[in-house]
Motif scaffolding. Sequence first.
Motif, PDB file in Angstrom:
ATOM      1  N   ASP A  60       8.828  13.255   8.596  1.00  0.00           N
ATOM      2  CA  ASP A  60       7.691  14.162   8.478  1.00  0.00           C
ATOM      3  C   ASP A  60       7.383  14.336   6.997  1.00  0.00           C
ATOM      4  O   ASP A  60       8.189  14.838   6.233  1.00  0.00           O
ATOM      5  CB  ASP A  60       8.039  15.512   9.113  1.00  0.00           C
ATOM      6  CG  ASP A  60       6.879  16.490   9.074  1.00  0.00           C
ATOM      7  OD1 ASP A  60       6.152  16.525   8.065  1.00  0.00           O
ATOM      8  OD2 ASP A  60       6.707  17.229  10.057  1.00  0.00           O
ATOM      9  N   CYS A  61       6.194  13.893   6.612  1.00  0.00           N
ATOM     10  CA  CYS A  61       5.764  13.997   5.220  1.00  0.00           C
ATOM     11  C   CYS A  61       4.503  14.855   5.176  1.00  0.00           C
ATOM     12  O   CYS A  61       3.425  14.386   5.554  1.00  0.00           O
ATOM     13  CB  CYS A  61       5.515  12.595   4.671  1.00  0.00           C
ATOM     14  SG  CYS A  61       5.130  12.542   2.936  1.00  0.00           S
ATOM     15  N   ASN A  62       4.659  16.106   4.788  1.00  0.00           N
ATOM     16  CA  ASN A  62       3.537  17.055   4.725  1.00  0.00           C
ATOM     17  C   ASN A  62       2.776  17.154   6.045  1.00  0.00           C
ATOM     18  O   ASN A  62       1.548  17.106   6.081  1.00  0.00           O
ATOM     19  CB  ASN A  62       2.574  16.698   3.588  1.00  0.00           C
ATOM     20  CG  ASN A  62       3.229  16.823   2.235  1.00  0.00           C
ATOM     21  OD1 ASN A  62       4.061  17.708   2.027  1.00  0.00           O
ATOM     22  ND2 ASN A  62       2.893  15.926   1.321  1.00  0.00           N
ATOM     23  N   GLY A  63       3.505  17.261   7.138  1.00  0.00           N
ATOM     24  CA  GLY A  63       2.879  17.462   8.442  1.00  0.00           C
ATOM     25  C   GLY A  63       2.486  16.195   9.179  1.00  0.00           C
ATOM     26  O   GLY A  63       2.040  16.250  10.317  1.00  0.00           O
ATOM     27  N   MET A 104       0.815  -1.194   0.000  1.00  0.00           N
ATOM     28  CA  MET A 104       0.000   0.000   0.000  1.00  0.00           C
ATOM     29  C   MET A 104       0.863   1.263   0.000  1.00  0.00           C
ATOM     30  O   MET A 104       0.704   2.114  -0.852  1.00  0.00           O
ATOM     31  CB  MET A 104      -0.922  -0.032   1.219  1.00  0.00           C
ATOM     32  CG  MET A 104      -1.850   1.134   1.289  1.00  0.00           C
ATOM     33  SD  MET A 104      -2.951   0.920   2.695  1.00  0.00           S
ATOM     34  CE  MET A 104      -3.224   2.602   3.087  1.00  0.00           C
ATOM     35  N   ILE A 105       1.787   1.363   0.966  1.00  0.00           N
ATOM     36  CA  ILE A 105       2.699   2.515   0.984  1.00  0.00           C
ATOM     37  C   ILE A 105       4.029   2.015   0.448  1.00  0.00           C
ATOM     38  O   ILE A 105       4.681   1.196   1.075  1.00  0.00           O
ATOM     39  CB  ILE A 105       2.872   3.075   2.414  1.00  0.00           C
ATOM     40  CG1 ILE A 105       1.525   3.521   2.981  1.00  0.00           C
ATOM     41  CG2 ILE A 105       3.849   4.243   2.416  1.00  0.00           C
ATOM     42  CD1 ILE A 105       1.556   3.908   4.445  1.00  0.00           C
ATOM     43  N   THR A 106       4.443   2.490  -0.721  1.00  0.00           N
ATOM     44  CA  THR A 106       5.650   1.960  -1.362  1.00  0.00           C
ATOM     45  C   THR A 106       6.915   2.735  -1.019  1.00  0.00           C
ATOM     46  O   THR A 106       8.000   2.179  -1.016  1.00  0.00           O
ATOM     47  CB  THR A 106       5.451   1.851  -2.885  1.00  0.00           C
ATOM     48  OG1 THR A 106       6.552   1.170  -3.441  1.00  0.00           O
ATOM     49  CG2 THR A 106       5.315   3.207  -3.530  1.00  0.00           C
ATOM     50  N   HIS A 107       6.769   4.036  -0.733  1.00  0.00           N
ATOM     51  CA  HIS A 107       7.921   4.803  -0.252  1.00  0.00           C
ATOM     52  C   HIS A 107       7.434   6.050   0.473  1.00  0.00           C
ATOM     53  O   HIS A 107       6.298   6.473   0.305  1.00  0.00           O
ATOM     54  CB  HIS A 107       8.882   5.174  -1.393  1.00  0.00           C
ATOM     55  CG  HIS A 107       8.379   6.267  -2.282  1.00  0.00           C
ATOM     56  ND1 HIS A 107       7.645   6.012  -3.412  1.00  0.00           N
ATOM     57  CD2 HIS A 107       8.490   7.618  -2.207  1.00  0.00           C
ATOM     58  CE1 HIS A 107       7.329   7.148  -3.997  1.00  0.00           C
ATOM     59  NE2 HIS A 107       7.821   8.152  -3.281  1.00  0.00           N
ATOM     60  N   ILE A 108       8.320   6.584   1.301  1.00  0.00           N
ATOM     61  CA  ILE A 108       8.016   7.827   2.016  1.00  0.00           C
ATOM     62  C   ILE A 108       9.193   8.762   1.826  1.00  0.00           C
ATOM     63  O   ILE A 108      10.353   8.373   1.993  1.00  0.00           O
ATOM     64  CB  ILE A 108       7.753   7.564   3.511  1.00  0.00           C
ATOM     65  CG1 ILE A 108       6.442   6.820   3.660  1.00  0.00           C
ATOM     66  CG2 ILE A 108       7.748   8.868   4.298  1.00  0.00           C
ATOM     67  CD1 ILE A 108       5.969   6.605   5.064  1.00  0.00           C
ATOM     68  N   GLU A 109       8.864   9.975   1.446  1.00  0.00           N
ATOM     69  CA  GLU A 109       9.893  10.985   1.209  1.00  0.00           C
ATOM     70  C   GLU A 109       9.512  12.211   2.023  1.00  0.00           C
ATOM     71  O   GLU A 109       8.367  12.659   2.000  1.00  0.00           O
ATOM     72  CB  GLU A 109       9.928  11.325  -0.277  1.00  0.00           C
ATOM     73  CG  GLU A 109      11.117  12.137  -0.692  1.00  0.00           C
ATOM     74  CD  GLU A 109      11.248  12.229  -2.206  1.00  0.00           C
ATOM     75  OE1 GLU A 109      12.130  12.971  -2.655  1.00  0.00           O
ATOM     76  OE2 GLU A 109      10.479  11.569  -2.936  1.00  0.00           O
ATOM     77  N   GLY A 110      10.467  12.734   2.771  1.00  0.00           N
ATOM     78  CA  GLY A 110      10.168  13.916   3.571  1.00  0.00           C
ATOM     79  C   GLY A 110      11.333  14.330   4.441  1.00  0.00           C
ATOM     80  O   GLY A 110      12.481  13.948   4.214  1.00  0.00           O
ATOM     81  N   LYS A 111      10.995  15.084   5.472  1.00  0.00           N
ATOM     82  CA  LYS A 111      12.000  15.633   6.384  1.00  0.00           C
ATOM     83  C   LYS A 111      12.320  14.624   7.480  1.00  0.00           C
ATOM     84  O   LYS A 111      11.423  14.087   8.132  1.00  0.00           O
ATOM     85  CB  LYS A 111      11.460  16.925   7.000  1.00  0.00           C
ATOM     86  CG  LYS A 111      12.409  17.606   7.937  1.00  0.00           C
ATOM     87  CD  LYS A 111      11.761  18.855   8.521  1.00  0.00           C
ATOM     88  CE  LYS A 111      12.695  19.493   9.542  1.00  0.00           C
ATOM     89  NZ  LYS A 111      12.018  20.599  10.242  1.00  0.00           N
TER      90      LYS A 111
END
Length: 193
Positions: free
Chosen positions: A20-23, A1-8
């Motif tokens: 942190d991905c868009n809050g 379902m969630i294939t990757h996460i990109e963020g701070k």
Amino acid sequence: MITHIEGKLVEKNPTDVVIDCNGVGYFINISFHTFSQIPDKEHVKLYTYLQVREDSQSLYGFSSKMEREIFVLLVSVSGIGANTARTMLSSLTPDQVKEGIAGGDVSLIQSVKGIGLKTAQRVIIDLKDKVLKVYGLDELSLTPNNTNKDEALSALDVLGFNKKQSEKVVDKILQAQPDAQVEQIIKEALKNL
């Protein structure tokens, strides 16, 4: 379902990170290998695997798609849970796991904490064909290195060195010099033990 996460990157620990991905802060379980690959910079991207169970949902993160693929293969084996697979990828690099399975190296797989002889054998029996097929490995190309490695480890064992420590040193040498002869491996290992 969630294939990757990109963020701070908000928090970084040897076993987990918070991104942190868009809050929204995502708590992601990671292996020590991934921990060592994550740069100490603000922006990060991890490939993920979402494990949904009756009582929990856990997110696992990986620095590369290959590490995630190996993790998914490992958890498909009966008796290997997500934490055991993560421990395996913390103790060994994804390449070592892949080559250990493809080469039928039971002692390498068994060297991981929490994996006994039967589980190590099951991992190899269940995954060997898949690993050879998916990564296009040739079984014969893996054998010479293992022979040199085994001979070097045997010699170091006879000299009285700790087996696990010797194995780590020899693996490092073989990563740097994959074509090293037995004598070279032993000489280098003696400098580092």
